[in-house]
Design a protein around this motif. Structure first.
Motif, mmCIF file in Angstrom:
data_model
loop_
_atom_site.group_PDB
_atom_site.id
_atom_site.type_symbol
_atom_site.label_atom_id
_atom_site.label_comp_id
_atom_site.label_asym_id
_atom_site.label_seq_id
_atom_site.Cartn_x
_atom_site.Cartn_y
_atom_site.Cartn_z
ATOM 1 N N GLU A 1 0.821 -1.217 0.000
ATOM 2 C CA GLU A 1 0.000 0.000 0.000
ATOM 3 C C GLU A 1 0.854 1.266 0.000
ATOM 4 O O GLU A 1 0.413 2.318 -0.477
ATOM 5 N N ARG A 2 2.057 1.187 0.472
ATOM 6 C CA ARG A 2 2.937 2.345 0.499
ATOM 7 C C ARG A 2 3.299 2.813 -0.898
ATOM 8 O O ARG A 2 3.772 3.944 -1.071
ATOM 9 N N GLU A 3 3.059 1.968 -1.916
ATOM 10 C CA GLU A 3 3.404 2.322 -3.288
ATOM 11 C C GLU A 3 2.219 2.884 -4.069
ATOM 12 O O GLU A 3 2.301 3.030 -5.290
ATOM 13 N N SER A 4 1.130 3.205 -3.395
ATOM 14 C CA SER A 4 0.000 3.847 -4.078
ATOM 15 C C SER A 4 0.387 5.253 -4.522
ATOM 16 O O SER A 4 1.349 5.849 -4.012
ATOM 17 N N GLY A 5 -0.373 5.803 -5.463
ATOM 18 C CA GLY A 5 -0.071 7.136 -5.972
ATOM 19 C C GLY A 5 -0.057 8.196 -4.898
ATOM 20 O O GLY A 5 0.837 9.058 -4.844
ATOM 21 N N PHE A 6 -1.073 8.162 -4.011
ATOM 22 C CA PHE A 6 -1.140 9.143 -2.935
ATOM 23 C C PHE A 6 0.097 9.062 -2.040
ATOM 24 O O PHE A 6 0.723 10.068 -1.688
ATOM 25 N N ASN A 7 0.446 7.836 -1.632
ATOM 26 C CA ASN A 7 1.567 7.687 -0.711
ATOM 27 C C ASN A 7 2.900 8.006 -1.370
ATOM 28 O O ASN A 7 3.811 8.526 -0.716
ATOM 29 N N ARG A 8 3.026 7.741 -2.650
ATOM 30 C CA ARG A 8 4.243 8.128 -3.362
ATOM 31 C C ARG A 8 4.357 9.644 -3.448
ATOM 32 O O ARG A 8 5.452 10.200 -3.328
ATOM 33 N N ALA A 9 3.194 10.314 -3.627
ATOM 34 C CA ALA A 9 3.223 11.780 -3.626
ATOM 35 C C ALA A 9 3.681 12.297 -2.271
ATOM 36 O O ALA A 9 4.513 13.214 -2.183
ATOM 37 N N GLY A 10 3.141 11.722 -1.185
ATOM 38 C CA GLY A 10 3.521 12.146 0.154
ATOM 39 C C GLY A 10 4.963 11.838 0.498
ATOM 40 O O GLY A 10 5.578 12.513 1.336
ATOM 41 N N ARG A 11 5.514 10.833 -0.156
ATOM 42 C CA ARG A 11 6.906 10.456 0.082
ATOM 43 C C ARG A 11 7.884 11.357 -0.672
ATOM 44 O O ARG A 11 9.079 11.375 -0.388
#
Length: 389
Positions: free
Chosen positions: A42-52
């Protein structure tokens, strides 16, 4: 065993839509090579990649404010965070005296979900590949989930509000999080109810998923994959919904997948790709990705629009544009039946959708406030833009 007044399986038609008329099939209409599907982090979702920070510093900064920057979506987000406390809990030490018929219990669970104000419900066996490998919360914990069944709960994002929105203005995030939070609320109560009956159950909602939702919706007979990307489209709600899930070991009869002609329809339509302000949706053909057949989408472009929208909060333009996203009126029910059952008419339906101007906002239906939180103060965005100029 107590004397239950309802005969087993004799609940009547609880579903608010005529799901009993849908064509049921043994497998989803999307090709799935189960032996090739890898569990998703789940850490590789678009939202989380943006936050990363994968998509640049501006989107990394916007990730932490793009929901809270509007007061209504911020309030809904806060409620969603509060629901995280109720996703799981202790199971009653003994099983309640309930019918041992999985078909009866499945009907009862659906009736319970509808009583709690769900819009549509489906049940399937939980595919192992639908469980995240790692979650995005609590430090990225490894997910171990072995429940046998999944109950999917859909909530409509509201046709009345959709009529007034462009799809990417200041109400967009609120439409999403209203449905996320409402479905999560129902899932938390339903899971607690099942645990009180003596069976393990966990709720999964937008801020605490341990499961990938699309494959569950496919197997639970709640839709088909559509051109928008990793999105399941329902024949009655279109893509205008959000989903929560309850996983459990309570023995339940399962639903079968459905085929209402969407693969043919989406191959001819492409309206979502045409209207996407980010150009994130492909107008081309399907591909195979991680064992699935799907239409590709550009995750970075989609995330940049939803997280970094400078003129609104979020984006659901594809939902607004979709010909399947219509109010449940007699006229639209007739068109819907035709699109599902008369393949040659689908091209005319797509043409007619444009001809009648669907997908455009009706200013008379706007009811919300355009406000943006900037430096701790809510401002009217147009005035903010004038100040910047």
């Amino acid at each position: 065993m107590i004397n239950h007044r309802r005969d087993k399986g004799k609940f009547g038609q609880a579903d608010p839509y005529p799901v009993h008329l849908l064509k049921r099939v043994d497998r989803p209409t999307t090709i799935i090579h189960e032996d090739k599907v890898q569990r998703v982090d789940e850490r590789e979702s678009g939202f989380n990649r943006a936050g990363r920070g994968d998509f640049g510093p501006r989107l990394k900064k916007e990730f932490f404010r793009f929901v809270n920057k509007h007061p209504l979506s911020g309030a809904l987000l806060q409620m969603g965070f509060n629901l995280r406390r109720f996703v799981d809990g202790e199971v009653a030490p003994e099983k309640a005296p309930i019918p041992d018929d999985p078909q009866w219990m499945a009907a009862h669970i659906k009736e319970t979900a509808y009583f709690l104000r769900a819009d549509l419900v489906g049940i399937c066996e939980l595919p192992p590949y639908a469980v995240y490998s790692y979650g995005a919360w609590h430090g990225g914990e490894k997910i171990e989930l072995n429940h046998k069944y999944a109950i999917a709960i859909l909530i409509d994002q509201d046709t009345r509000t959709e009529a007034g929105t462009t799809g990417h203005d200041w109400i967009s995030n609120s439409m999403s999080f209203m449905a996320y939070t409402s479905s999560g609320f129902i899932a938390c109560i339903l899971a607690d109810y099942i645990r009180r009956l003596g069976y393990p159950a966990r709720a999964h909602h937008a801020l605490n998923y341990q499961v990938v939702v699309p494959p569950i919706l496919l197997w639970a007979g709640l839709g088909e994959m559509c051109r928008i990307g990793d999105i399941v489209l329902n024949p009655f709600l279109g893509p205008r919904f959000k989903a929560a899930v309850v996983t459990t070991d309570l023995p339940l009869a399962v639903d079968k997948p459905i085929d209402f002609g969407l693969q043919d329809f989406c191959s001819k339509c492409g309206k979502c790709a045409r209207e996407c302000p980010a150009g994130a949706i492909s107008p081309g053909d399907k591909i195979i990705h991680n064992g699935y057949e799907k239409w590709p989408n550009n995750v970075e472009k989609c995330s940049a629009m939803r997280v970094g929208n400078k003129h609104g909060a979020g984006c659901g333009t594809c939902i607004k544009a979709c010909p399947w996203s219509k109010p449940y009126t007699l006229f639209h029910r007739t068109v819907n039946w035709t699109m599902r059952n008369v393949p040659p008419a689908r091209r005319f339906g797509i043409w007619g959708d444009d001809l009648m101007g669907y997908g455009k906002p009706d200013p008379k239906r706007k009811w919300w406030l355009d406000l943006e939180l900037v430096d701790g103060h809510f401002r009217i965005p147009d005035k903010l833009a004038e100040e910047v100029e």
